[in-house]
Design an enzyme around this catalytic site. Structure first.
Site, PDB file in Angstrom:
ATOM      1  N   SER A  48      41.759  42.979  86.384  1.00 39.21           N
ATOM      2  CA  SER A  48      42.165  42.713  85.000  1.00 39.21           C
ATOM      3  C   SER A  48      40.959  42.622  84.083  1.00 39.21           C
ATOM      4  O   SER A  48      41.095  42.718  82.864  1.00 39.21           O
ATOM      5  CB  SER A  48      42.937  41.395  84.913  1.00 39.21           C
ATOM      6  N   LEU A  81      49.874  32.271  79.479  1.00 45.85           N
ATOM      7  CA  LEU A  81      49.872  33.509  78.701  1.00 45.85           C
ATOM      8  C   LEU A  81      50.706  33.388  77.427  1.00 45.85           C
ATOM      9  O   LEU A  81      51.608  32.578  77.317  1.00 45.85           O
ATOM     10  CB  LEU A  81      50.334  34.668  79.582  1.00 45.85           C
ATOM     11  N   HIS A  98      46.376  42.572  91.697  1.00 45.42           N
ATOM     12  CA  HIS A  98      46.271  41.553  90.644  1.00 45.42           C
ATOM     13  C   HIS A  98      45.768  40.241  91.245  1.00 45.42           C
ATOM     14  O   HIS A  98      46.264  39.765  92.257  1.00 45.42           O
ATOM     15  CB  HIS A  98      47.628  41.317  89.981  1.00 45.42           C
ATOM     16  N   GLU A 152      58.275  26.482  66.459  1.00 45.50           N
ATOM     17  CA  GLU A 152      57.530  25.281  66.828  1.00 45.50           C
ATOM     18  C   GLU A 152      56.297  25.619  67.654  1.00 45.50           C
ATOM     19  O   GLU A 152      55.268  24.931  67.574  1.00 45.50           O
ATOM     20  CB  GLU A 152      58.431  24.313  67.610  1.00 45.50           C
ATOM     21  N   PHE A 188      62.764  18.917  69.043  1.00 41.64           N
ATOM     22  CA  PHE A 188      62.294  20.304  68.989  1.00 41.64           C
ATOM     23  C   PHE A 188      60.818  20.430  69.334  1.00 41.64           C
ATOM     24  O   PHE A 188      60.317  21.550  69.529  1.00 41.64           O
ATOM     25  CB  PHE A 188      62.612  20.918  67.628  1.00 41.64           C
TER      26      PHE A 188
END
Lengths: 627, 627
Positions: B47, B133, B268, B372, B397
């Site tokens: 990567s 990620l 990977h 959010e 939230f």
């Protein structure tokens, strides 16, 4: 104020009614939304009025649903992603004849009522709880996925979205998956009324901007004037024929139908005061008594699921070093013999070992790619249709879906979640990949079960048990391989514990789960060599926790050390303290947990640096005994 | 194996070097990525190799950065959203002369090293921790927002993204905001190597599909061959000139440069075994010793911030009924006199009262709309540039942004968060809007401070205190109005508590925070009428909690009731038990919390239904005393 309906009192509206009648139905939905919210003294009439034409056309002419038999497997599914428009939804239920006028006016938002402020599945016509925006459409993707890929059923899924919620990333995870899975049975209807809670939305009435996004994400976009019932009717017809999932972008006016609030700021979430409500009802043509007789469900006899084959769970040899995440994968693959079990991944199936299931049952395995919110939502949607989803990712990344997990509990969903790579044990990858807060998160979920096995055979038993648990169950698995401690086939009841080490003269109890059970056992060895007998308790069931065994051990030994690969807050230590407090037992107590920010290193180095390794447990025990 | 560089040993590469030299630098980055990860025995060389040309061109020719002065305010910002490509990032640091070859090879991913598996700000050249990620780009938006809207600074923000993470909804929240805010100083570079962790990505090499999405979200998309240094150079040049935020979609090959792994699945996150590494280094032309001398920072003298005006905090009269959420808004507006304070909303500012700040300081207030995750990420990005963000939404939230909050703690970010509408107290809106898990979530965040005031003056003091706290602080506010209990100006130290009711012969202690303080006081009144003196402790500081006061009360009264408007797990009750266990004090104990699934109703009805209202507290006290 009551006015006769232009169609006469007690008229019915249905697929063959002309569009004038459908418009009357829309006005009725508006009037009843106003009446319900004014009567309750709270609620969202203006957000209901904007979508009333859309829903009237749907209800009368496109929804296939037997209101008396909400469990009919051929029924369409209607999800209010904009759950705050509950007055509109309940007005629809009233028009469909399943909620009385009295209930609508006297019970909405009242204590003990099923007509809650935001819809939940205490109502038989509601699949999922909504009210946290950006969630209804993702759930709809799950329901539609079941229809297309698992059931091959004729039902359609209709989701009413607000325009404000289109800024939630979860909406785009959902549309991406809808497009990818080819869910032509899914229609999202976006009520673009241009006003959010506190003012104009980001994109206002720029339907083109929405359409470009929708199309780029692989769905068909259709724009429509949202108060033109004929245009709406055509759009729904198109959506029903479309070979792609369709998003209908409807230009609407918030508060449509009542000039005093239409398109006006400052009216979000506010019921109309009584006098204004009177004027609104007047302007809307008065109270109507129309009843809907729409399409019944499309004929559908769900195929008999293949009989469950015998589940032959994997077995591991005592002493064999196996990672519990690996045992999870093997157990899940075996559980696939039960035809209702479905596997979900968020692009880490080779790490969580969910992939083992995919190899045997590729047709019941769904790849969410890196979209944990959608993975959870798909699971909820599948559970609506009776499937038993197992969804796995790293424990750390389940935090990404926390709001979905929380709402799934309000939906009374049955889900099995697995979080791998928990704690500092994972080693060199560092803190971003370490699940250190997952127990606090999962314990606090209403009605959850939290399981954290220390060996492969326990993992197998608990993975299997999850298939029959109510609510949301969570299994926490470990990256590295550790010796099998328990014989294959041993029972691991939820709420139980194991005591792999004990004697008649134990002077202290060491409590662990997962990797720290192994550390506790090693510490007990050291203590034994010093003439101190230590009991070791494996609380593989973190919630509910085995309060009896803990209280007994605390009483018998008088001292207790908890070691956990998790933050000190909300994890095993606090669960143990809660259980002991309930039993009014108060041993001398030490709590070892991950208190600093970890970095990289080997598992052993990091367990030690965090103060939860065998020497730290031994030290803590010695200190308690000498203290 | 060491090969002489074609440009000679110890050559330097910079803006005037020809592209051949830049390609050599790229090869060096590949070789060093291979060496570092093979040496560590873990990591992501393939990567790293796919993005090496992109980063070589950036490092040599486009990044403006003084490597010796990472705090130079004119420095560009480089964020690896694909944090797993840390070998590449650290190889860049090595090429820039700030990480030695020895450190790179001997310390990467080792215990105690700053070269962690995923980058964190323990390195002075790293702004934010990544590795979860879909987060680096959202943070980049926050940093770029500071540059454009608050600092008017010349720096650019470069974010390297992986293609797998483009399925995270948070990426689209970020691009939407980048477009909306017009962040022409932001360039995202997507390394489209078509292979994720477990196989092909969703969109593979379909750059057009990515480009359509990017453009639809309001950013400029540019596609480029990711191993053509000349093309990359032109693309970066274009991005620098662009009037819109730019996303460069680079077609790359995972493992590029080593034929045995290039574009191959199954590599990977796997270091090359030593022999393969040898062959890779050979194929890549051997070890090089190039040093980068790139552009220095663009000249920039940050304007002196206006001197802080005197902060005149609002004051409330004793007995006045005020909602703590309202006091938060007024306090925040007053705090705006400090020029570093910035307000953030997620489309509920009229409910959280964050809008009060917007009215006074519109230029320091940013609307995230309903997103959010991006609100949190913006806050983190702003904190990188020294601002003091206050971000507020409903407590419920904030769970949407849990993973961002978790990672913010790894980033060592300083943030003030406010969650309003906590608990069943909110009333008719129902469980979707009730923050019932937020204390568990926020307590488990590393280094967090958790505050939960019961009255307006306490709220003001604590809101102000948050501006000077390290780490992530959290303030929990209540929807309804309750009487002011404490005089204006009273001190509320973090870690302290208040004892609004006590006597010399207290027989029990009632512990609450927020709304339950008022319930405890009412219960104490009832108990007093029965001749039972009860102490009331207000644990407004939930983390750290006032263990001294609790232990003293427990010892003096022997019995303790905790009542909280939160789930029983991970909240105040468990915090109290933990504090008492640390002090080895074990009173008789009762824990009242929200154990069932609430519905709609009035505040009083719901507090009562949950068993946390005054009569329940009174009953629990009586039971403890008679037990």
């Amino acid at each position: 104020m009551t006015a006769a309906s232009p169609n006469g009192p007690n008229a019915t509206v249905g697929p063959r009614s002309d569009l004038t009648a459908v418009f009357e139905l829309a006005q009725q939905l508006r009037v009843d939304s106003v009446r319900a919210s004014t009567s309750a003294g709270s609620g969202h009439p203006t957000s209901s009025m904007s979508a009333a034409d859309l829903m009237a056309v749907l209800l009368a002419r496109h929804l296939h649903y037997d209101w008396q038999r909400p469990d009919d497997p051929g029924n369409d599914h209607l999800i209010f992603s904009k759950g705050h428009a509950s007055p509109l939804l309940y007005a629809m239920f009233h028009a469909a004849g399943v909620v009385s006028e009295e209930e609508l006016l006297a019970r909405y938002r009242r204590a003990g009522s099923r007509l809650e402020g935001h819809p939940t599945p205490v109502l038989p016509w509601v699949d999922v709880a909504t009210g946290s925006l950006g969630q209804g459409l993702p759930y709809g993707v799950g329901v539609a996925l079941s229809g297309r890929k698992l059931e091959h059923a004729p039902y359609r899924v209709w989701v009413l979205c607000g325009d404000s919620e289109m800024t939630e990333g979860s909406i785009w995870e959902a549309l991406d998956k809808a497009g990818r899975y080819g869910l032509d049975n899914l229609t999202a209807i976006v009520d673009v009324n241009r006003l959010g809670q506190r003012g104009p939305t980001e994109l206002g009435w720029d339907l083109e901007a929405y359409a470009n996004r929708v199309e780029a994400f692989g769905c068909a976009a259709l724009t429509v004037e949202g108060h033109d019932v004929a245009a709406i009717d055509k759009a729904f017809e198109y959506a029903t024929q479309s070979e792609r999932p369709t998003v209908i972008l409807a230009r609407t006016v918030k508060g449509q139908g009542f000039s005093e609030v239409a398109d006006a700021e400052g009216w979000h979430g506010k019921p109309l005061p009584s006098e204004m409500a009177e004027r609104a009802i007047g302007e809307l043509g008065g109270v109507r008594r129309l009843t809907v007789r729409g399409h019944g469900p499309r004929p559908y006899q769900p195929p008999a699921r293949p009989a469950a084959k015998e589940v032959r769970l994997p077995e591991f040899e005592l002493g064999e070093k196996v990672a519990t995440r690996s045992a999870y994968g093997k157990a899940l693959a075996a559980l696939g013999a039960r035809p209702e079990v479905v596997g979900l991944d968020a692009e880490v199936g080779n790490s969580t070992h969910a992939e083992d299931f995919a190899k045997v049952y590729p047709g019941r395995y769904f790849q969410s790619y890196i979209a944990e919110q959608q993975m959870l939502a798909t699971a909820v949607g599948l559970s609506v249709r009776g499937w038993r989803p197992y969804a796995a990712t790293f424990a750390a990344f389940l935090t990404r879906a926390h709001d979905f997990i929380r709402m799934a509990s309000v939906s009374r969903a049955r889900l099995a979640l697995c979080g791998s790579h928990c704690g500092v044990e994972i080693g060199a990858d560092g803190p971003s990949q370490m699940g250190l807060e997952d127990l606090a998160m999962m314990r606090s979920v209403h009605g959850s079960t939290v399981l954290y096995p220390c060996d492969a055979n326990a993992t197998v038993a608990l993975t299997a048990a999850m298939a029959d648990l109510e609510g949301i169950s969570y299994l926490r698995t470990t990256r590295g391989g550790y010796p099998v401690l328990y014989p294959a086939g041993e029972a691991f009841p939820v709420g139980g514990s194991k005591t792999p080490r004990s004697s008649a003269d134990d002077r202290i109890t060491l409590v662990g789960a997962g990797v720290t059970v192994h550390e506790c056992l090693a510490a007990a060895d050291t203590l034994a060599s010093e003439g101190i007998n230590a009991r070791v308790i494996d609380v593989y069931s973190v919630k509910p926790i085995d309060a009896d065994a803990l209280a007994r051990a605390a009483e018998q030994t008088g001292a207790l050390v908890v070691a956990e690969d998790h933050r000190p807050e909300g994890g095993i230590g606090e669960a143990v303290l809660g259980a002991l407090a309930e039993r009014s037992v108060a041993p001398r107590f030490a709590h070892l947990a991950v208190r600093d920010l970890p970095a990289s290193g080997t598992s052993a180095e990091l367990l030690d640096a965090a103060g939860i390794s065998r020497p730290h447990i031994t030290d803590a025990a010695r200190r308690l005994l000498s203290g």
